[in-house]
Design a protein around this motif. Structure first.
Motif, PDB file in Angstrom:
ATOM      1  N   ARG A  92      20.385  64.415 -23.882  1.00  0.00           N
ATOM      2  CA  ARG A  92      19.486  64.875 -24.947  1.00  0.00           C
ATOM      3  C   ARG A  92      20.224  65.771 -25.933  1.00  0.00           C
ATOM      4  O   ARG A  92      20.021  65.669 -27.156  1.00  0.00           O
ATOM      5  CB  ARG A  92      18.305  65.646 -24.355  1.00  0.00           C
ATOM      6  N   GLU A 132      13.209  70.221 -24.243  1.00  0.00           N
ATOM      7  CA  GLU A 132      12.662  69.095 -24.987  1.00  0.00           C
ATOM      8  C   GLU A 132      13.592  68.772 -26.162  1.00  0.00           C
ATOM      9  O   GLU A 132      14.339  69.626 -26.640  1.00  0.00           O
ATOM     10  CB  GLU A 132      11.261  69.432 -25.501  1.00  0.00           C
ATOM     11  N   GLU A 133      13.525  67.528 -26.618  1.00  0.00           N
ATOM     12  CA  GLU A 133      14.401  67.130 -27.713  1.00  0.00           C
ATOM     13  C   GLU A 133      14.088  67.912 -28.985  1.00  0.00           C
ATOM     14  O   GLU A 133      14.998  68.202 -29.784  1.00  0.00           O
ATOM     15  CB  GLU A 133      14.284  65.621 -27.959  1.00  0.00           C
ATOM     16  N   ARG A 144      22.376  63.563 -28.154  1.00  0.00           N
ATOM     17  CA  ARG A 144      21.579  62.776 -29.108  1.00  0.00           C
ATOM     18  C   ARG A 144      21.052  63.622 -30.254  1.00  0.00           C
ATOM     19  O   ARG A 144      20.756  63.092 -31.328  1.00  0.00           O
ATOM     20  CB  ARG A 144      20.418  62.097 -28.376  1.00  0.00           C
ATOM     21  N   SER A 145      20.946  64.917 -30.032  1.00  0.00           N
ATOM     22  CA  SER A 145      20.444  65.816 -31.088  1.00  0.00           C
ATOM     23  C   SER A 145      21.523  66.194 -32.090  1.00  0.00           C
ATOM     24  O   SER A 145      21.252  66.979 -33.007  1.00  0.00           O
ATOM     25  CB  SER A 145      19.860  67.081 -30.451  1.00  0.00           C
TER      26      SER A 145
END
Length: 533
Positions: A387, A342-343, A390-391
């Protein structure tokens, strides 16, 4: 040469006649042979040797005599007051472990000293071990006194010394240091705070605890259990037995899955699980049982660990949560890994490998290792890579690569480059690498040859992706301007890298311009060529 105040007599029996002992005693400056006590003794090879005093202790001569008797295939029968002195000395050898332990020794504390740690001359634990050309190691002060006395032979083997050079035995010195430190800590706490019986009772109490049991009652018990697994003076067999027969892992997982569990209790459970999963004393089969219990209710297990990773009351608790998550991710397939990633989880892992202080300067080595372990496994799944990017993983990896070797050693840098390679496998990752003047590409070049062979190949793959496949101008300029970039490419090509990595390095070499002296830019050489007449 004066005799010892109390002459020490040593009786040695040879299987034949006593022809070996005249050679022994005549060559050794500290042993003097008396004539046989009687014709009967001479016929059976029984000879009496007494020790004379010259710079060494009586038990040192006893050691040397025993060594030579064995070397000459003789069977010693030792009967002397030196034996009693030697045994007494060995029983109270604990004074070498640490200064200030004399009062414990007076109370009868015994420390078993490995024989290899003793100097053959003084029989004391060596503080500065050095080796002769014969391969025998001695305490520096003792062997120097031996050589300064005019001796030209090895005390233990009595072989002539072609060289008297003393070579420090650093490996043995480190082993002695580790042993003395562990012995000192064991002497400081001779009895474990939590025994196997008490730990077993705690497991039974936790198993019978109902959902209505207050967390305030469980936290002290969990802390005692954590002390049991982390104690160095508890037998490893007892720890493994508690995990196996005691069903410790299943009890801890059941507590982790409680919906009303407070953060303080979750922190202690994560700490114990991390100790179980990372300790050598726990068998692999028991570790797999613990992971399978966590895997039984994957969503709740991951959610509880993310809570500890996000809200943990200290860096250590967040590291423990990351270790347990790494074990769960390692047991997952690609599809399950995407669901786990999960992000929020990735964002907390990226935060874990970042600065650990409020000023944003310091990084913790264990935190970086734990976070990169999880990120490396997650980024192996292609669908999870966007993901991860993007984190904010790319700037975080660049900071790790630019950190010192104390924070990011070669193994840690290799993991960081593998994650960077995975990020470069998607368009978002390549764009992030080329941002901010391609600072990430510069960091990759700087650490390329200091991360092992696999790390170097990952670095080349990252640079090739952004400079050749993506053809980003910022990345090309940054790589071309990097110090020593061409040299590192050439070194990689000459090493035992894979054919694909060699071809990518050859393509990257085209970036570097050739100057007027026909030397590659960035290749700093100090070679001087001399042309003959």
């Amino acid at each position: 040469m004066s005799h010892c105040p109390s002459p020490t007599f040593i009786t040695a029996i040879s299987p034949t006649r006593s022809k070996h002992f005249p050679h022994l005693c005549s060559d050794h400056p500290h042993l003097t042979k008396t004539k046989p006590a009687s014709p009967f003794n001479a016929s059976f090879g029984i000879i009496v040797v007494y020790v004379v005093e010259k710079a060494l202790s009586p038990f040192s001569y006893l050691y040397l005599l025993q060594h030579h008797i064995c070397f000459h295939n003789c069977s010693p029968v030792i009967s002397s007051n030196a034996c009693k002195q030697r045994d007494k000395k060995r029983r109270f050898e604990g004074n070498i472990v640490a200064e200030g332990k004399q009062e414990r020794l007076a109370q009868g504390l015994e420390v078993k000293v490995p024989s290899l740690f003793r100097c053959p001359i003084s029989l004391d634990v060596m503080r500065s071990p050095v080796s002769l050309c014969t391969g025998v190691t001695y305490e520096r002060a003792s062997i120097q006194r031996w050589l300064e006395s005019g001796n030209t032979t090895c005390p233990a083997t009595m072989l002539p010394l072609p060289s008297t050079d003393l070579v420090p035995n650093l490996t043995l010195q480190r082993l002695i240091h580790v042993w003395s430190s562990s012995a000192a800590s064991a002497a400081a706490s001779p009895t474990p705070l939590v025994s196997r019986r008490i730990a077993g009772g705690i497991i039974r109490e936790l198993r019978s605890a109902s959902s209505s049991t207050s967390d305030d009652d469980l936290v002290p018990q969990l802390r005692k259990l954590a002390d049991f697994f982390s104690a160095g003076n508890v037998d490893d067999i007892d720890k493994n037995d508690l995990v196996n027969a005691g069903g410790c892992a299943s009890v801890l997982v059941s507590l982790l899955l409680r919906r009303d569990f407070k953060l303080e209790s979750l922190v202690e459970v994560a700490r114990i699980l991390a100790l179980i999963l990372t300790s050598d004393f726990v068998e692999e089969s028991n570790k797999k049982i613990a992971v399978s219990d966590l895997y039984a209710d994957l969503d709740r297990s991951v959610s509880a660990l993310i809570r500890v990773l996000r809200d943990g009351n200290g860096l250590e608790s967040r590291i423990d949560a990351a270790i347990v998550l790494d074990a769960i991710i390692a047991a997952s397939d690609a599809g399950t890994m995407v669901l786990i990633a999960e992000e929020e989880l990735i964002r907390e892992l990226v935060r874990l490998i970042g600065p650990s202080d409020e000023k944003g300067a310091a990084m913790d080595r264990r935190a970086v290792e734990a976070g990169l372990g999880c990120l490396a496994r997650i980024s192996a799944a292609k669908r999870a890579r966007p993901r991860v990017v993007r984190s904010g993983v790319v700037p975080a990896l660049a900071r790790v690569l630019m950190a010192s070797s104390a924070v990011a050693p070669a193994a840690t840098a290799e993991k960081a480059l593998r994650v960077m390679e995975a990020a470069a496998g998607c368009a978002e990752g390549r764009a992030a690498i080329c941002e901010d003047g391609a600072a990430a590409a510069t960091a990759v070049v700087a650490r390329m040859v200091k991360a092992g062979r696999e790390g170097a190949e990952s670095a080349v793959a990252v640079l090739w992706s952004v400079c050749q496949a993506f053809r980003d101008r910022r990345a090309v300029e940054a790589v071309a301007a990097a110090e020593g970039g061409a040299t590192k490419m050439l070194l990689l090509m000459q090493s035992g890298c894979s054919p694909a990595a060699r071809q990518m390095a050859a393509d990257l070499l085209k970036i570097y311009r050739v100057n007027s002296k026909s030397c590659l830019a960035g290749y700093d050489t100090k070679t001087t060529h001399i042309t003959p007449f």
